[in-house]
Design a protein around this motif. Structure first.
Motif, PDB file in Angstrom:
ATOM      1  N   TRP A 109       0.797  -1.303  -0.059  1.00  0.00           N
ATOM      2  CA  TRP A 109      -0.051  -0.102  -0.033  1.00  0.00           C
ATOM      3  C   TRP A 109       0.923   1.081   0.111  1.00  0.00           C
ATOM      4  CZ3 TRP A 109      -4.873   0.095  -1.370  1.00  0.00           C
ATOM      5  CH2 TRP A 109      -5.805  -0.952  -1.088  1.00  0.00           C
ATOM      6  N   GLY A 110       1.897   1.266   0.543  1.00  0.00           N
ATOM      7  CA  GLY A 110       2.931   2.323   0.782  1.00  0.00           C
ATOM      8  C   GLY A 110       3.291   2.581  -0.770  1.00  0.00           C
ATOM      9  N   LEU A 111       3.979   1.491  -1.303  1.00  0.00           N
ATOM     10  CA  LEU A 111       4.281   1.573  -2.530  1.00  0.00           C
ATOM     11  C   LEU A 111       3.493   2.581  -3.538  1.00  0.00           C
ATOM     12  CD1 LEU A 111       6.361   1.326  -4.934  1.00  0.00           C
ATOM     13  CD2 LEU A 111       5.568  -1.130  -4.924  1.00  0.00           C
ATOM     14  N   ALA A 118      -3.651  16.249 -10.397  1.00  0.00           N
ATOM     15  CA  ALA A 118      -3.081  17.096  -8.979  1.00  0.00           C
ATOM     16  C   ALA A 118      -3.997  16.781  -7.970  1.00  0.00           C
ATOM     17  CB  ALA A 118      -3.571  18.547  -9.360  1.00  0.00           C
ATOM     18  N   ILE A 119      -5.361  16.252  -8.046  1.00  0.00           N
ATOM     19  CA  ILE A 119      -6.126  15.764  -7.152  1.00  0.00           C
ATOM     20  C   ILE A 119      -5.577  14.308  -6.418  1.00  0.00           C
ATOM     21  CG2 ILE A 119      -8.407  14.891  -6.458  1.00  0.00           C
ATOM     22  CD1 ILE A 119      -9.572  17.122  -8.318  1.00  0.00           C
ATOM     23  N   LEU A 120      -5.137  13.391  -7.548  1.00  0.00           N
ATOM     24  CA  LEU A 120      -4.592  12.209  -7.326  1.00  0.00           C
ATOM     25  C   LEU A 120      -3.405  12.600  -6.538  1.00  0.00           C
ATOM     26  CD1 LEU A 120      -4.540   9.124  -7.608  1.00  0.00           C
ATOM     27  CD2 LEU A 120      -3.143   9.614  -9.843  1.00  0.00           C
ATOM     28  N   CYS A 121      -2.708  13.484  -6.752  1.00  0.00           N
ATOM     29  CA  CYS A 121      -1.222  13.631  -6.186  1.00  0.00           C
ATOM     30  C   CYS A 121      -1.479  14.019  -4.966  1.00  0.00           C
ATOM     31  CB  CYS A 121      -0.573  14.506  -6.897  1.00  0.00           C
ATOM     32  SG  CYS A 121       0.980  15.212  -5.927  1.00  0.00           S
ATOM     33  N   ALA A 122      -2.509  14.815  -4.545  1.00  0.00           N
ATOM     34  CA  ALA A 122      -2.769  15.589  -3.025  1.00  0.00           C
ATOM     35  C   ALA A 122      -3.402  14.309  -2.271  1.00  0.00           C
ATOM     36  CB  ALA A 122      -3.733  16.597  -3.140  1.00  0.00           C
ATOM     37  N   VAL A 123      -4.324  13.498  -2.883  1.00  0.00           N
ATOM     38  CA  VAL A 123      -4.750  12.276  -1.995  1.00  0.00           C
ATOM     39  C   VAL A 123      -3.739  11.434  -1.682  1.00  0.00           C
ATOM     40  CG1 VAL A 123      -6.417  10.419  -2.109  1.00  0.00           C
ATOM     41  CG2 VAL A 123      -6.906  12.827  -2.788  1.00  0.00           C
ATOM     42  N   SER A 124      -3.022  10.986  -2.712  1.00  0.00           N
ATOM     43  CA  SER A 124      -1.739  10.043  -2.409  1.00  0.00           C
ATOM     44  C   SER A 124      -1.061  10.778  -1.556  1.00  0.00           C
ATOM     45  CB  SER A 124      -1.238   9.686  -4.018  1.00  0.00           C
ATOM     46  OG  SER A 124      -2.196   9.186  -4.786  1.00  0.00           O
ATOM     47  N   ALA A 125      -0.475  11.716  -1.581  1.00  0.00           N
ATOM     48  CA  ALA A 125       0.494  12.354  -0.636  1.00  0.00           C
ATOM     49  C   ALA A 125       0.090  12.119   0.833  1.00  0.00           C
ATOM     50  CB  ALA A 125       0.819  13.755  -1.034  1.00  0.00           C
ATOM     51  N   VAL A 126      -1.175  12.546   1.165  1.00  0.00           N
ATOM     52  CA  VAL A 126      -1.706  12.516   2.279  1.00  0.00           C
ATOM     53  C   VAL A 126      -1.621  10.839   2.743  1.00  0.00           C
ATOM     54  CG1 VAL A 126      -3.790  12.613   3.744  1.00  0.00           C
ATOM     55  CG2 VAL A 126      -3.011  14.322   2.198  1.00  0.00           C
ATOM     56  N   ARG A 136       0.749   6.515   5.783  1.00  0.00           N
ATOM     57  CA  ARG A 136       1.340   5.263   5.997  1.00  0.00           C
ATOM     58  C   ARG A 136       2.843   5.116   6.476  1.00  0.00           C
ATOM     59  NH1 ARG A 136      -1.364   0.168   5.821  1.00  0.00           N
ATOM     60  NH2 ARG A 136       0.198  -1.274   5.317  1.00  0.00           N
ATOM     61  N   VAL A 137       3.573   5.991   6.078  1.00  0.00           N
ATOM     62  CA  VAL A 137       5.090   5.820   6.537  1.00  0.00           C
ATOM     63  C   VAL A 137       4.974   5.892   7.771  1.00  0.00           C
ATOM     64  CG1 VAL A 137       7.006   7.506   6.741  1.00  0.00           C
ATOM     65  CG2 VAL A 137       5.951   7.142   4.484  1.00  0.00           C
ATOM     66  N   PHE A 138       4.179   6.514   8.590  1.00  0.00           N
ATOM     67  CA  PHE A 138       4.463   6.458  10.166  1.00  0.00           C
ATOM     68  C   PHE A 138       3.488   5.389  10.854  1.00  0.00           C
ATOM     69  CE2 PHE A 138       5.049  11.147   8.906  1.00  0.00           C
ATOM     70  CZ  PHE A 138       6.231  11.166   9.432  1.00  0.00           C
ATOM     71  N   MET A 139       2.584   4.672  10.248  1.00  0.00           N
ATOM     72  CA  MET A 139       1.976   3.434  10.601  1.00  0.00           C
ATOM     73  C   MET A 139       2.481   2.237  10.280  1.00  0.00           C
ATOM     74  SD  MET A 139      -2.075   4.944   9.457  1.00  0.00           S
ATOM     75  CE  MET A 139      -2.513   3.547   9.583  1.00  0.00           C
ATOM     76  N   ALA A 140       3.197   2.155   9.036  1.00  0.00           N
ATOM     77  CA  ALA A 140       3.538   0.623   8.675  1.00  0.00           C
ATOM     78  C   ALA A 140       4.605   0.130   9.565  1.00  0.00           C
ATOM     79  CB  ALA A 140       3.990   0.765   7.287  1.00  0.00           C
ATOM     80  N   ARG A 141       4.962  -1.131   9.730  1.00  0.00           N
ATOM     81  CA  ARG A 141       5.683  -1.639  10.553  1.00  0.00           C
ATOM     82  C   ARG A 141       7.208  -1.437   9.623  1.00  0.00           C
ATOM     83  NH1 ARG A 141       6.390  -8.273  11.469  1.00  0.00           N
ATOM     84  NH2 ARG A 141       8.207  -7.954  12.679  1.00  0.00           N
ATOM     85  N   GLU A 142       7.207  -1.693   8.626  1.00  0.00           N
ATOM     86  CA  GLU A 142       8.383  -1.690   7.744  1.00  0.00           C
ATOM     87  C   GLU A 142       8.058  -0.728   6.353  1.00  0.00           C
ATOM     88  OE1 GLU A 142      12.332  -1.494   7.444  1.00  0.00           O
ATOM     89  OE2 GLU A 142      11.303  -3.289   8.798  1.00  0.00           O
ATOM     90  N   PRO A 143       8.114   0.632   6.569  1.00  0.00           N
ATOM     91  CA  PRO A 143       7.659   1.517   5.422  1.00  0.00           C
ATOM     92  C   PRO A 143       8.584   1.419   4.395  1.00  0.00           C
ATOM     93  CG  PRO A 143       8.569   2.704   7.069  1.00  0.00           C
ATOM     94  CD  PRO A 143       8.315   1.441   7.718  1.00  0.00           C
ATOM     95  N   VAL A 144       8.096   1.782   3.092  1.00  0.00           N
ATOM     96  CA  VAL A 144       8.937   1.601   1.917  1.00  0.00           C
ATOM     97  C   VAL A 144       9.972   2.674   1.840  1.00  0.00           C
ATOM     98  CG1 VAL A 144       7.362   0.606   0.273  1.00  0.00           C
ATOM     99  CG2 VAL A 144       7.270   3.347   0.779  1.00  0.00           C
ATOM    100  N   VAL A 145       9.602   3.955   2.504  1.00  0.00           N
ATOM    101  CA  VAL A 145      10.640   5.007   2.663  1.00  0.00           C
ATOM    102  C   VAL A 145      10.560   5.398   4.159  1.00  0.00           C
ATOM    103  CG1 VAL A 145      11.282   7.550   1.826  1.00  0.00           C
ATOM    104  CG2 VAL A 145      10.246   5.730   0.337  1.00  0.00           C
ATOM    105  N   ASP A 146      11.729   5.552   4.782  1.00  0.00           N
ATOM    106  CA  ASP A 146      12.010   5.884   6.298  1.00  0.00           C
ATOM    107  C   ASP A 146      12.490   7.517   5.980  1.00  0.00           C
ATOM    108  OD1 ASP A 146      12.479   6.500   8.896  1.00  0.00           O
ATOM    109  OD2 ASP A 146      13.851   4.500   9.026  1.00  0.00           O
TER     110      ASP A 146
END
Length: 527
Positions: free
Chosen positions: A218-220, A252-260, A265-275
């Protein structure tokens, strides 16, 4: 095998064996650097030859830009992902897989018979090859000891900046001497060499395949939506009147929604795709911001100069490449000097000097006229080359050279991502300002160059007389020529305005250099 194990138990033969291991490691690293050079070079190698590719594939003017855009969108997704994959697969196998994919897709690009095939192959080439760039940066600061940084840091800084600068030059020569297919075929033999040397020589670390079981799909997905949409909006916005185009609004809308979703996800995932923890380091955060601006100057001027030379001066791809070669030569000659200075001069002084040289070079071009060619652009291009190297090498060192080894792989992806995003934002900014100011200057010139302006009427009469051999058509032709001259003059004035904006930007960075902290230590080499 590590250096420690290589020397343990070797008795009297330990020093030669250690030296041999060190030499092998350096050669393996140089082969990786060569692979990174190919990946970065391919960003710009097609830029001077798009018209030839367009003719060869029977593509429209709207479609041909996607040969560049598809590569950039795919690459910008892989660059931050490479940190996770490098830890999971190891440096050796990620780099080898990236090199294999890049080489195969280069061959497929050369065999493309339609624009749709080319776009797909270029996207895969950018995605697969993108893993090579941050992997080299991470290896440079995690594998080699402190005393080697004076050699390694200038090397990767030179390649990262030189490759996109000379891309149009190499592309122009290959297309002129052979055909556009060789823009891609030239990668085949070097690509095979890089794959073989990487598999046989690189042994910097070990894979941790257990990480793949915790891969955050999901993070990817969110990251791809965020960065891919952002790159699309920045690439297509200036030419499609930004939010007047429904596709720009949608992405632009897709970018904004995906960014949020991505940052959540970065702060919720056990092993995020990007730290993102590396941004807690002040030097890395400020250095990444500086790298962003370097990307604006690096990719922005690699775009601006050829655009001026093609549209105003009417240069061919080969002539543009020969003119642009000056910056590359200046970078090449300046790199070892910057490497020597790193251990003797406060890096913040070097960074300030680099941005100052860049600002001086762009300020000189604010006096641009339609008659400028190689000699008028010589000094600004030299200042650009020197400025980039003097700034980029210490920025790399300050940003990555002080991070703990466990953060380097992720941080390297983020650092390189910032430079690429800087280039994308810079091109969008440049095109927007260029188009807007061109329209403004054209409107103002039209207000002045009219029938009430005696000088304009006199000039028109002179041109009409010079075209007297055309009979009754002389007046019409003279009017069309004057209209074309007004458009060119407005365009040149717009170019000058863009160079002024870049000058202000780099003057601001000159004064921001003290925000960095002088490094008190560097990461020692290890595995």
């Amino acid at each position: 095998m590590s250096d420690t194990s290589a020397t343990a138990g070797a008795g009297p033969g330990a020093p030669p064996r250690a030296a041999s291991s060190e030499g092998r490691r350096m050669f393996a690293f140089l082969c990786m650097v060569f692979g990174m050079f190919m990946a970065i070079l391919d960003i710009q190698i097609v830029s001077a030859s798009l018209s030839e590719i367009q003719a060869g594939l029977a593509a429209s003017s709207d479609e041909i830009s996607w040969v560049q855009t598809s590569y950039l969108i795919a690459e910008v997704v892989m660059i931050p992902l490479s940190g996770f994959l490098s830890r999971a697969l190891s440096t050796r196998w990620l780099f080898a897989a990236s090199a294999v994919g890049f080489t195969v897709m280069s061959f497929m690009c050369a065999t493309a018979t339609s624009i749709n095939e080319m776009i797909v192959y270029r996207a895969l080439q950018g995605f697969l090859g993108g893993g090579m760039i941050p992997t080299v940066f991470a290896a440079a600061y995690s594998v080699f000891p402190r005393e080697k940084q004076g050699v390694v840091a200038p090397l990767i800084g030179l390649v990262a900046t030189l490759a996109p600068t000379i891309g149009p030059t190499i592309g122009g020569y290959l297309t002129d001497l052979f055909s556009w297919h060789w823009l891609f075929l030239v990668n085949i033999i070097p690509g095979i060499f890089v794959v073989v040397t990487t598999v046989t020589l690189v042994d910097f670390d070990e894979p941790d395949l257990a990480l793949l079981d915790r891969f955050d799909w999901w993070g990817l997905l969110f990251m791809a939506g965020f960065l891919g949409s952002l790159e699309f909006v920045l690439e297509e916005g200036p030419t499609n009147d930004w939010f007047e185009d429904h596709w720009i609004v949608l992405f632009a809308i897709l970018c904004a929604v995906s960014a949020v979703a991505f940052f959540a996800r970065v702060f919720m995932a056990r092993e995020p795709v990007v730290d993102l923890r590396a941004f807690a380091n002040r030097n890395f955060a400020v250095g990444s911001a500086f790298s962003f601006v370097v990307g604006i100057g690096l990719y922005g001027l690699t775009y601006l100069y050829p655009l001026y030379l093609a549209q105003v001066r009417g240069y061919s791809a080969l002539m543009i490449g020969e003119t642009m070669f000056v910056s590359g030569l200046a970078m090449f000659l300046c790199a070892p000097i910057a490497g020597r200075l790193m251990g003797k001069v406060d890096p913040r002084i070097m960074i300030a000097f680099g941005f100052g040289a860049f600002a001086l070079g762009t300020w000189q071009v604010t006096g641009l006229t339609q008659d400028w060619d190689f000699w008028e652009l010589l000094v600004p291009q030299i200042l650009r080359g020197v400025g980039i190297m003097m700034a980029m090498i210490p920025i790399n060192n300050i940003s990555l050279g002080t991070l703990p080894p466990d953060q380097l792989k992720n941080a390297s992806g983020l650092f390189n991502l910032m430079r690429n995003l800087g280039g994308a934002v810079g091109l969008a900014l440049i095109n927007t300002v260029l188009n807007g100011r061109w329209d403004l200057h054209l409107a103002r010139l039209h207000e002045n160059v009219d029938w009430a302006n005696a000088a304009a009427v006199e000039r028109l009469e002179t041109m009409t007389q010079a075209l007297g051999a055309m009979g009754s058509d002389a007046g019409t032709v003279a009017l069309k020529l004057m209209t074309a001259q007004v458009r060119v003059q407005a365009q040149v004035m717009a170019f000058s305005d863009v160079f002024l904006v870049l000058t202000v930007l780099f003057v601001a960075l000159f004064f921001a250099a003290p925000l960095l902290r002088r490094p008190t230590h560097k990461v020692e080499g290890g595995h």
